[in-house]
Design a protein around this motif. Structure first.
Motif, PDB file in Angstrom:
ATOM      1  N   ARG A 186      62.125 -27.439 128.583  1.00 47.42           N
ATOM      2  CA  ARG A 186      62.168 -26.540 127.425  1.00 47.42           C
ATOM      3  C   ARG A 186      60.841 -26.560 126.669  1.00 47.42           C
ATOM      4  NH1 ARG A 186      64.034 -22.102 126.535  1.00 47.42           N
ATOM      5  NH2 ARG A 186      65.955 -22.858 127.566  1.00 47.42           N
ATOM      6  N   ILE A 187      60.252 -27.744 126.526  1.00 46.00           N
ATOM      7  CA  ILE A 187      58.946 -27.841 125.852  1.00 46.00           C
ATOM      8  C   ILE A 187      57.895 -27.058 126.620  1.00 46.00           C
ATOM      9  CG2 ILE A 187      57.089 -29.425 125.202  1.00 46.00           C
ATOM     10  CD1 ILE A 187      59.214 -31.533 124.625  1.00 46.00           C
ATOM     11  N   LYS A 188      57.899 -27.181 127.955  1.00 45.43           N
ATOM     12  CA  LYS A 188      56.930 -26.445 128.775  1.00 45.43           C
ATOM     13  C   LYS A 188      57.121 -24.943 128.624  1.00 45.43           C
ATOM     14  CE  LYS A 188      56.262 -30.023 132.302  1.00 45.43           C
ATOM     15  NZ  LYS A 188      56.456 -30.376 133.737  1.00 45.43           N
ATOM     16  N   VAL A 246      71.349 -39.086 131.746  1.00 46.83           N
ATOM     17  CA  VAL A 246      70.262 -39.280 130.785  1.00 46.83           C
ATOM     18  C   VAL A 246      68.958 -38.711 131.335  1.00 46.83           C
ATOM     19  CG1 VAL A 246      68.841 -41.011 129.626  1.00 46.83           C
ATOM     20  CG2 VAL A 246      71.322 -41.280 129.676  1.00 46.83           C
ATOM     21  N   ALA A 247      68.712 -38.947 132.616  1.00 49.75           N
ATOM     22  CA  ALA A 247      67.506 -38.409 133.240  1.00 49.75           C
ATOM     23  C   ALA A 247      67.529 -36.882 133.236  1.00 49.75           C
ATOM     24  CB  ALA A 247      67.380 -38.934 134.671  1.00 49.75           C
ATOM     25  N   MET A 248      68.711 -36.317 133.435  1.00 47.18           N
ATOM     26  CA  MET A 248      68.841 -34.859 133.421  1.00 47.18           C
ATOM     27  C   MET A 248      68.553 -34.300 132.030  1.00 47.18           C
ATOM     28  SD  MET A 248      69.441 -32.079 135.065  1.00 47.18           S
ATOM     29  CE  MET A 248      70.210 -32.603 136.614  1.00 47.18           C
ATOM     30  N   VAL A 249      69.023 -35.003 130.975  1.00 48.09           N
ATOM     31  CA  VAL A 249      68.769 -34.564 129.609  1.00 48.09           C
ATOM     32  C   VAL A 249      67.272 -34.510 129.336  1.00 48.09           C
ATOM     33  CG1 VAL A 249      68.961 -35.258 127.182  1.00 48.09           C
ATOM     34  CG2 VAL A 249      70.975 -35.299 128.640  1.00 48.09           C
ATOM     35  N   TRP A 250      66.551 -35.569 129.731  1.00 44.26           N
ATOM     36  CA  TRP A 250      65.114 -35.599 129.492  1.00 44.26           C
ATOM     37  C   TRP A 250      64.380 -34.558 130.345  1.00 44.26           C
ATOM     38  CZ3 TRP A 250      62.610 -37.543 125.612  1.00 44.26           C
ATOM     39  CH2 TRP A 250      63.181 -38.573 124.860  1.00 44.26           C
ATOM     40  N   THR A 251      64.851 -34.310 131.546  1.00 41.04           N
ATOM     41  CA  THR A 251      64.241 -33.284 132.393  1.00 41.04           C
ATOM     42  C   THR A 251      64.381 -31.907 131.753  1.00 41.04           C
ATOM     43  OG1 THR A 251      64.733 -34.565 134.382  1.00 41.04           O
ATOM     44  CG2 THR A 251      64.279 -32.220 134.671  1.00 41.04           C
ATOM     45  N   ILE A 252      65.574 -31.621 131.223  1.00 39.36           N
ATOM     46  CA  ILE A 252      65.798 -30.335 130.559  1.00 39.36           C
ATOM     47  C   ILE A 252      64.960 -30.230 129.294  1.00 39.36           C
ATOM     48  CG2 ILE A 252      67.529 -28.929 129.374  1.00 39.36           C
ATOM     49  CD1 ILE A 252      69.610 -30.071 131.309  1.00 39.36           C
ATOM     50  N   LEU A 272      61.823 -32.465 119.566  1.00 39.39           N
ATOM     51  CA  LEU A 272      60.572 -33.195 119.785  1.00 39.39           C
ATOM     52  C   LEU A 272      59.370 -32.388 119.291  1.00 39.39           C
ATOM     53  CD1 LEU A 272      61.218 -34.715 123.334  1.00 39.39           C
ATOM     54  CD2 LEU A 272      61.243 -35.904 121.133  1.00 39.39           C
ATOM     55  N   LEU A 273      59.393 -31.068 119.511  1.00 41.93           N
ATOM     56  CA  LEU A 273      58.317 -30.224 119.003  1.00 41.93           C
ATOM     57  C   LEU A 273      58.307 -30.211 117.480  1.00 41.93           C
ATOM     58  CD1 LEU A 273      58.149 -27.046 121.282  1.00 41.93           C
ATOM     59  CD2 LEU A 273      56.468 -28.862 121.033  1.00 41.93           C
ATOM     60  N   GLN A 274      59.491 -30.153 116.881  1.00 38.29           N
ATOM     61  CA  GLN A 274      59.580 -30.179 115.421  1.00 38.29           C
ATOM     62  C   GLN A 274      59.049 -31.497 114.866  1.00 38.29           C
ATOM     63  OE1 GLN A 274      63.894 -28.926 115.603  1.00 38.29           O
ATOM     64  NE2 GLN A 274      63.303 -27.919 113.700  1.00 38.29           N
ATOM     65  N   LEU A 275      59.367 -32.592 115.522  1.00 41.62           N
ATOM     66  CA  LEU A 275      58.882 -33.895 115.057  1.00 41.62           C
ATOM     67  C   LEU A 275      57.368 -33.999 115.209  1.00 41.62           C
ATOM     68  CD1 LEU A 275      61.655 -36.276 116.446  1.00 41.62           C
ATOM     69  CD2 LEU A 275      61.320 -35.507 114.087  1.00 41.62           C
ATOM     70  N   ALA A 292      73.303 -28.036 136.195  1.00 42.00           N
ATOM     71  CA  ALA A 292      73.022 -29.228 135.385  1.00 42.00           C
ATOM     72  C   ALA A 292      74.239 -30.097 135.155  1.00 42.00           C
ATOM     73  CB  ALA A 292      72.458 -28.794 134.028  1.00 42.00           C
ATOM     74  N   GLY A 293      75.364 -29.792 135.805  1.00 40.44           N
ATOM     75  CA  GLY A 293      76.561 -30.607 135.583  1.00 40.44           C
ATOM     76  C   GLY A 293      77.279 -30.159 134.329  1.00 40.44           C
ATOM     77  N   ARG A 294      77.575 -31.085 133.454  1.00 35.47           N
ATOM     78  CA  ARG A 294      78.303 -30.757 132.237  1.00 35.47           C
ATOM     79  C   ARG A 294      77.472 -29.874 131.307  1.00 35.47           C
ATOM     80  NH1 ARG A 294      80.850 -36.133 129.807  1.00 35.47           N
ATOM     81  NH2 ARG A 294      78.689 -36.822 130.031  1.00 35.47           N
ATOM     82  N   PHE A 295      78.154 -28.993 130.577  1.00 36.89           N
ATOM     83  CA  PHE A 295      77.446 -28.074 129.685  1.00 36.89           C
ATOM     84  C   PHE A 295      76.754 -28.823 128.549  1.00 36.89           C
ATOM     85  CE2 PHE A 295      77.120 -25.247 126.068  1.00 36.89           C
ATOM     86  CZ  PHE A 295      76.568 -24.109 126.641  1.00 36.89           C
ATOM     87  N   SER A 296      77.368 -29.914 128.087  1.00 32.07           N
ATOM     88  CA  SER A 296      76.785 -30.674 126.984  1.00 32.07           C
ATOM     89  C   SER A 296      75.420 -31.243 127.352  1.00 32.07           C
ATOM     90  CB  SER A 296      77.729 -31.804 126.565  1.00 32.07           C
ATOM     91  OG  SER A 296      77.989 -32.672 127.655  1.00 32.07           O
ATOM     92  N   THR A 297      75.225 -31.565 128.632  1.00 28.65           N
ATOM     93  CA  THR A 297      73.926 -32.082 129.078  1.00 28.65           C
ATOM     94  C   THR A 297      72.848 -31.015 128.929  1.00 28.65           C
ATOM     95  OG1 THR A 297      75.038 -33.513 130.682  1.00 28.65           O
ATOM     96  CG2 THR A 297      72.679 -33.108 131.014  1.00 28.65           C
ATOM     97  N   TYR A 298      73.173 -29.812 129.357  1.00 31.43           N
ATOM     98  CA  TYR A 298      72.239 -28.692 129.230  1.00 31.43           C
ATOM     99  C   TYR A 298      71.948 -28.403 127.760  1.00 31.43           C
ATOM    100  CZ  TYR A 298      71.529 -23.667 128.417  1.00 31.43           C
ATOM    101  OH  TYR A 298      71.120 -22.451 127.938  1.00 31.43           O
ATOM    102  N   TRP A 299      72.988 -28.351 126.934  1.00 30.29           N
ATOM    103  CA  TRP A 299      72.821 -27.992 125.521  1.00 30.29           C
ATOM    104  C   TRP A 299      72.012 -29.051 124.770  1.00 30.29           C
ATOM    105  CZ3 TRP A 299      74.047 -23.394 123.451  1.00 30.29           C
ATOM    106  CH2 TRP A 299      74.054 -23.267 122.059  1.00 30.29           C
ATOM    107  N   PHE A 300      72.362 -30.320 124.968  1.00 30.70           N
ATOM    108  CA  PHE A 300      71.672 -31.397 124.268  1.00 30.70           C
ATOM    109  C   PHE A 300      70.233 -31.542 124.750  1.00 30.70           C
ATOM    110  CE2 PHE A 300      70.503 -35.885 123.669  1.00 30.70           C
ATOM    111  CZ  PHE A 300      70.640 -35.967 122.295  1.00 30.70           C
ATOM    112  N   GLY A 301      69.989 -31.329 126.036  1.00 32.90           N
ATOM    113  CA  GLY A 301      68.621 -31.437 126.565  1.00 32.90           C
ATOM    114  C   GLY A 301      67.693 -30.410 125.943  1.00 32.90           C
ATOM    115  N   ASN A 302      68.159 -29.165 125.836  1.00 35.63           N
ATOM    116  CA  ASN A 302      67.338 -28.130 125.204  1.00 35.63           C
ATOM    117  C   ASN A 302      67.132 -28.402 123.717  1.00 35.63           C
ATOM    118  OD1 ASN A 302      66.701 -25.733 127.117  1.00 35.63           O
ATOM    119  ND2 ASN A 302      68.824 -26.251 127.605  1.00 35.63           N
TER     120      ASN A 302
END
Length: 416
Positions: free
Chosen positions: A38-40, A28-34, A289-292, A273-283
Motif C-alpha cells: 500500500r505504501i508503494k 502477520v507476514a501477510m499484513v506487513w506485505t500488504i 505508517l505514512l501518517q506517522l 489474502a485469506g481472511r478479509f481482516s488481514t487485507y483491511w488491517f494491512g492497508n
C-alpha cells in the motif's frame, strides 16, 4: 494400546500447536506485505513524494512568515540594567517573554540614543540597589521610564513592566510579613529565618501562575465585547497547521477502500489474502505508517522551533490523534460510493472541524451553539490534551480508534 493412543493424542496436539503458530506467523507476514504494498502504491511516483513533503515545507514557510510579520508589529523597548542582580534579570526575562514587546538590553548611552532617534518607543532604567529596595518594600521611584516623542503605547508597556516589578514586590512583602509574625514567635536563628523567608516568597510567587489573582482585561477596539488575550503562541500557526495536515492526509490516503471496491479488488480478497481482516488491517497499517512519518517531520520542526513542548504526554497524544483520524476516515470510506464524493467530504470535514475547533481563532468568538459544537471536534480535544499535558484524552483517542477499526472491518467485510 493406551500408550499408543496417548502418544497419538500428544503428537496431534503438538502438531496442531505448531500449525497454529505457523499460521499466525504467516498472517502477520501477510499484513506487513500488504502494508508495504500500500505504501508503494501511494508513493509510486515522484509527485507522490512531493505531495508528502511539500505541505510540511509550506507550513514551515508560513509559520516563519507569520512570526516575522508579528515581530515587526511588536513595540520596541530598551532596558538599562544597572543593578544586574537576580531580581532585575528576572524582570527583564519575564518582560521579554511578553509577545507584545521587542526588548533590547543596552547601556545607558545606547538606550538614550535609541529613544532620541525613535528606534525604541519606550525605555526603562533599573538603578543600582533595585533588588535591595524591593526586599525592603521601598517602591518609591524604583524604575525610571523614558519616552520617545512619538510614543502612543507607553501605557500598555508601563503596565507590563510594572506588573513584573509588582510581582516581586508583593512576594517580598508577603515573605517579610510571614517572617515578622512567625519568625519572631518561634525565635528562629538566621539560617531558619532565611529558609522561612524563601519558602514564603516562593508560595506567594506561585499564585501568579498560570494567571495573577487580579488581572486587567484589555479590549481591542470600542465595540467588541470579548477581549483578546495576548498569548505567546497566538502568532504561530504551527499547531493548527499541523492538525489540519494530519487530518487532510488521513482522509486523502484512506481513499483506497473506494478505489479497491470500484476495481473489484475487495471481492477477490478472500482468494488472495485469506481472511478479509488481514487485507483491511494491512492497508490501514500502511497508511498509518505514512501518517506517522509525516508526524515525525512535524514534531521535528516543532522541536527545532521550540513551538511544541516535547514530553511523553505530547507524543502519546499526537499518536492517539493520528490513530483516531485513521480509524475515523476508514469508517467514513465505507459509506462513500465514489472518489469524487470522497474528495468533497474530505474538504468539508477538514474545513468545518478546523474552523469550529478554535485552533485558528478563539472559539469564544462564535455563538454558544457553535462553541458547544467545537467541543466535539478532534482538534479541540488534542489541543486540550497538549495544553493540559494529560494522558486521559490520548487514552480516549486510542480506545475510540480500536472501536472504529473493528467496526469498519466488520462492516466492510460483510459487503466485500
Amino acid at each position: 494400546m493406551d500408550v499408543c493412543s496417548s502418544i497419538a493424542k500428544l503428537f496431534n496436539h503438538h502438531l496442531g500447536s505448531e500449525f497454529a503458530a505457523y499460521h499466525d506467523k504467516e498472517e502477520v507476514a501477510m499484513v506487513w506485505t500488504i502494508a508495504i504494498t500500500r505504501i508503494k502504491l501511494l508513493l509510486q511516483s515522484p509527485w507522490s513524494w512531493l505531495g508528502l513533503i511539500v505541505p510540511v515545507l509550506v507550513l514551515i514557510f508560513l509559520d516563519l512568515s507569520v512570526e516575522k510579520t508579528s515581530d515587526t508589529t511588536k513595540i520596541p523597548v530598551v532596558i538599562v540594567d544597572e543593578d544586574e542582580t537576580e531580581y532585575s534579570k528576572l524582570v527583564i526575562e519575564r518582560v521579554i517573554k511578553n509577545p507584545a514587546v521587542a526588548v533590547n538590553v543596552r547601556n545607558e548611552e545606547d538606550a538614550r540614543n535609541q529613544i532620541e532617534t525613535q528606534k525604541a518607543a519606550i525605555g526603562f532604567f533599573i538603578p543600582e540597589g533595585f533588588m535591595e529596595s524591593i526586599q525592603k518594600n521601598d517602591e518609591d521611584e524604583l524604575v525610571t521610564m523614558w519616552l520617545s516623542s512619538g510614543s502612543i503605547s507607553h501605557g500598555l508597556v508601563r503596565e507590563i513592566f510594572a506588573s513584573e516589578v509588582k510581582r516581586l514586590s508583593s512576594n517580598s512583602y508577603g515573605a517579610n510579613t510571614v517572617l515578622k509574625t512567625y519568625g519572631k514567635s518561634e525565635k528562629l536563628d538566621a539560617g531558619e529565618q532565611a529558609k522561612v523567608w524563601k519558602d514564603a516568597w516562593a508560595y506567594s510567587d506561585k499564585h501568579w501562575e498560570p494567571k495573577p489573582l487580579m488581572t486587567v482585561d484589555y479590549k481591542v477596539g470600542v465595540t467588541r465585547e470579548s477581549s483578546v488575550e495576548a498569548d505567546s503562541s497566538a502568532a504561530s500557526i504551527y499547531v493548527p497547521g499541523m492538525l489540519v495536515l494530519l487530518m487532510l492526509f488521513s482522509f486523502l490516503y484512506n481513499s483506497w477502500p473506494i478505489k479497491d471496491r470500484d476495481s473489484g479488488m475487495r471481492s477477490r480478497v478472500p482468494y488472495a489474502a485469506g481472511r478479509f481482516s488481514t487485507y483491511w488491517f494491512g492497508n490501514a497499517l500502511g497508511v498509518l505508517l505514512l501518517q506517522l512519518f509525516m508526524l515525525i517531520l512535524l514534531i521535528g520542526f516543532g522541536w527545532w522551533r521550540e513551538a511544541l513542548k516535547l514530553n511523553g504526554a505530547t507524543i502519546f497524544g499526537l499518536i492517539g490523534y493520528v490513530l483516531f483520524l485513521n480509524a475515523l476516515s476508514l469508517l467514513f470510506a465505507y459509506f462513500v460510493q465514489s472518489n469524487r464524493t470522497w474528495q468533497a467530504i474530505t474538504l468539508f470535514v477538514v474545513l468545518c472541524t478546523s474552523l469550529l475547533s478554535g485552533t485558528f481563532f478563539p472559539s469564544d468568538e462564535l455563538s454558544s451553539f457553535l462553541q458547544r459544537a467545537a467541543e466535539w471536534t478532534p482538534q479541540y480535544w488534542i489541543v486540550s490534551s497538549l495544553n493540559q499535558e494529560t494522558l486521559m484524552i490520548p487514552f480516549i483517542f486510542v480506545g475510540l480508534s480500536i472501536i472504529l477499526y473493528v467496526l469498519s472491518t466488520l462492516k466492510a467485510g460483510d459487503n466485500a
